[in-house]
Design a protein around this motif. Sequence first.
Motif, mmCIF file in Angstrom:
data_model
loop_
_atom_site.group_PDB
_atom_site.id
_atom_site.type_symbol
_atom_site.label_atom_id
_atom_site.label_comp_id
_atom_site.label_asym_id
_atom_site.label_seq_id
_atom_site.Cartn_x
_atom_site.Cartn_y
_atom_site.Cartn_z
ATOM 1 N N TYR A 1 0.854 -1.182 0.000
ATOM 2 C CA TYR A 1 0.000 0.000 0.000
ATOM 3 C C TYR A 1 0.896 1.240 0.000
ATOM 4 O O TYR A 1 1.918 1.268 0.676
ATOM 5 C CB TYR A 1 -0.915 0.036 1.230
ATOM 6 C CG TYR A 1 -1.784 -1.193 1.354
ATOM 7 C CD1 TYR A 1 -1.356 -2.300 2.072
ATOM 8 C CD2 TYR A 1 -3.025 -1.236 0.733
ATOM 9 C CE1 TYR A 1 -2.139 -3.437 2.174
ATOM 10 C CE2 TYR A 1 -3.821 -2.374 0.826
ATOM 11 C CZ TYR A 1 -3.373 -3.463 1.546
ATOM 12 O OH TYR A 1 -4.154 -4.577 1.639
ATOM 13 N N LYS A 2 0.464 2.228 -0.777
ATOM 14 C CA LYS A 2 1.230 3.473 -0.840
ATOM 15 C C LYS A 2 0.255 4.633 -0.939
ATOM 16 O O LYS A 2 -0.619 4.634 -1.804
ATOM 17 C CB LYS A 2 2.161 3.457 -2.060
ATOM 18 C CG LYS A 2 2.949 4.735 -2.273
ATOM 19 C CD LYS A 2 4.015 4.914 -1.223
ATOM 20 C CE LYS A 2 4.819 6.193 -1.451
ATOM 21 N NZ LYS A 2 5.801 6.421 -0.350
ATOM 22 N N VAL A 3 0.420 5.587 -0.046
ATOM 23 C CA VAL A 3 -0.359 6.819 -0.120
ATOM 24 C C VAL A 3 0.610 7.931 -0.480
ATOM 25 O O VAL A 3 1.636 8.101 0.178
ATOM 26 C CB VAL A 3 -1.071 7.130 1.207
ATOM 27 C CG1 VAL A 3 -1.841 8.448 1.088
ATOM 28 C CG2 VAL A 3 -2.015 6.007 1.590
ATOM 29 N N VAL B 1 6.646 8.323 -6.917
ATOM 30 C CA VAL B 1 6.588 7.037 -6.227
ATOM 31 C C VAL B 1 7.361 5.995 -7.033
ATOM 32 O O VAL B 1 7.513 6.114 -8.251
ATOM 33 C CB VAL B 1 5.146 6.545 -5.989
ATOM 34 C CG1 VAL B 1 4.373 7.508 -5.114
ATOM 35 C CG2 VAL B 1 4.427 6.296 -7.295
ATOM 36 N N ALA B 2 7.839 4.972 -6.329
ATOM 37 C CA ALA B 2 8.536 3.846 -6.971
ATOM 38 C C ALA B 2 7.950 2.557 -6.430
ATOM 39 O O ALA B 2 7.906 2.347 -5.210
ATOM 40 C CB ALA B 2 10.035 3.913 -6.696
ATOM 41 N N ARG C 1 4.978 10.451 -17.523
ATOM 42 C CA ARG C 1 5.277 10.452 -16.084
ATOM 43 C C ARG C 1 5.545 9.028 -15.575
ATOM 44 O O ARG C 1 6.042 8.847 -14.480
ATOM 45 C CB ARG C 1 4.102 11.053 -15.299
ATOM 46 C CG ARG C 1 3.823 12.519 -15.605
ATOM 47 C CD ARG C 1 2.735 13.079 -14.693
ATOM 48 N NE ARG C 1 1.446 12.439 -14.890
ATOM 49 C CZ ARG C 1 0.912 11.545 -14.070
ATOM 50 N NH1 ARG C 1 1.559 11.152 -12.970
ATOM 51 N NH2 ARG C 1 -0.283 11.026 -14.322
ATOM 52 N N PHE C 2 5.189 8.053 -16.389
ATOM 53 C CA PHE C 2 5.356 6.650 -16.014
ATOM 54 C C PHE C 2 6.623 6.105 -16.675
ATOM 55 O O PHE C 2 6.827 6.271 -17.883
ATOM 56 C CB PHE C 2 4.162 5.823 -16.480
ATOM 57 C CG PHE C 2 2.908 6.037 -15.668
ATOM 58 C CD1 PHE C 2 2.207 7.221 -15.760
ATOM 59 C CD2 PHE C 2 2.437 5.045 -14.831
ATOM 60 C CE1 PHE C 2 1.050 7.424 -15.006
ATOM 61 C CE2 PHE C 2 1.281 5.226 -14.081
ATOM 62 C CZ PHE C 2 0.583 6.415 -14.173
ATOM 63 N N LEU D 1 8.592 0.244 -11.202
ATOM 64 C CA LEU D 1 7.698 1.149 -11.930
ATOM 65 C C LEU D 1 7.716 2.476 -11.188
ATOM 66 O O LEU D 1 7.420 2.525 -9.993
ATOM 67 C CB LEU D 1 6.275 0.590 -11.986
ATOM 68 C CG LEU D 1 5.214 1.479 -12.629
ATOM 69 C CD1 LEU D 1 5.481 1.643 -14.130
ATOM 70 C CD2 LEU D 1 3.811 0.912 -12.410
ATOM 71 N N LYS D 2 8.094 3.515 -11.882
ATOM 72 C CA LYS D 2 8.181 4.832 -11.258
ATOM 73 C C LYS D 2 7.117 5.741 -11.852
ATOM 74 O O LYS D 2 6.915 5.764 -13.074
ATOM 75 C CB LYS D 2 9.570 5.434 -11.480
ATOM 76 C CG LYS D 2 10.681 4.629 -10.824
ATOM 77 C CD LYS D 2 12.055 5.231 -11.081
ATOM 78 C CE LYS D 2 13.139 4.394 -10.406
ATOM 79 N NZ LYS D 2 14.504 4.893 -10.692
ATOM 80 N N ILE D 3 6.453 6.462 -10.989
ATOM 81 C CA ILE D 3 5.463 7.438 -11.424
ATOM 82 C C ILE D 3 5.894 8.797 -10.871
ATOM 83 O O ILE D 3 6.044 8.966 -9.659
ATOM 84 C CB ILE D 3 4.047 7.090 -10.934
ATOM 85 C CG1 ILE D 3 3.695 5.642 -11.268
ATOM 86 C CG2 ILE D 3 3.031 8.042 -11.557
ATOM 87 C CD1 ILE D 3 2.366 5.168 -10.668
#
Lengths: 115, 113
Positions: free
Chosen positions: A10-12, A19-20, A64-65, A77-79
Amino acid sequence: GAGVSQSPRYKVAKRGQDVALRCDPISGHVSLFWYQQALGQGPEFLTYFQNEAQLDKSGLPSDRFFAERPEGSVSTLKIQRTQQEDSAVYLCASSGHGGAIYEQYFGPGTRLTVT
Amino acid sequence: DQQVKQNSPSLSVQEGRISILNCDYTNSMFDYFLWYKKYPAEGPTFLISISSIKDKNEDGRFTVFLNKSAKHLSLHIVPSQPGDSAVYFCAARADDSWGKFQFGAGTQVVVTP
């Protein structure tokens, strides 16, 4: 390993943050896939690697991806500059067959929430 | 452009009876089809696949039928068991796009006692 693992689960993120997301495929699997799954929908293809080569990135929704698999095993996967529409579950899958792809083994996914 | 469609979002079936899940597609270049099963908070799990050169593939309680002229495939589960309650996705791949699988939106199956 026993299966495909993904971290974090989970990532907020606040809008605008980078994010990565990490994927550890099954050891020895040649092919690796990233999918994005919105609520109530099926997985949407993002990109595909065969070893370290990114053979298809046609599903990445914007510049952005970005995805990489530098040594042909772990993938990230980086956003960048996350937006609210990036909120989704990101699934990683791996397959032991190069070329024609058959059975894909999926990880549990990373649920990303952008606030 | 949704090229793989599962038009039934949900299906309820009694334990022991047959479950039939349907999937339609629009791309005539699709040459390989798969069905996946997904439990909550887990990734999809591969169930069964079929190549476009076949019209039927069977594995235990699961049979997939492919009708290329109608661009339609179905998954039959016989007999249905409570553990079959899950979301089922069909997926397809075109012969010119290697690893790019396209998924339907899924069908939620509930098997009742």
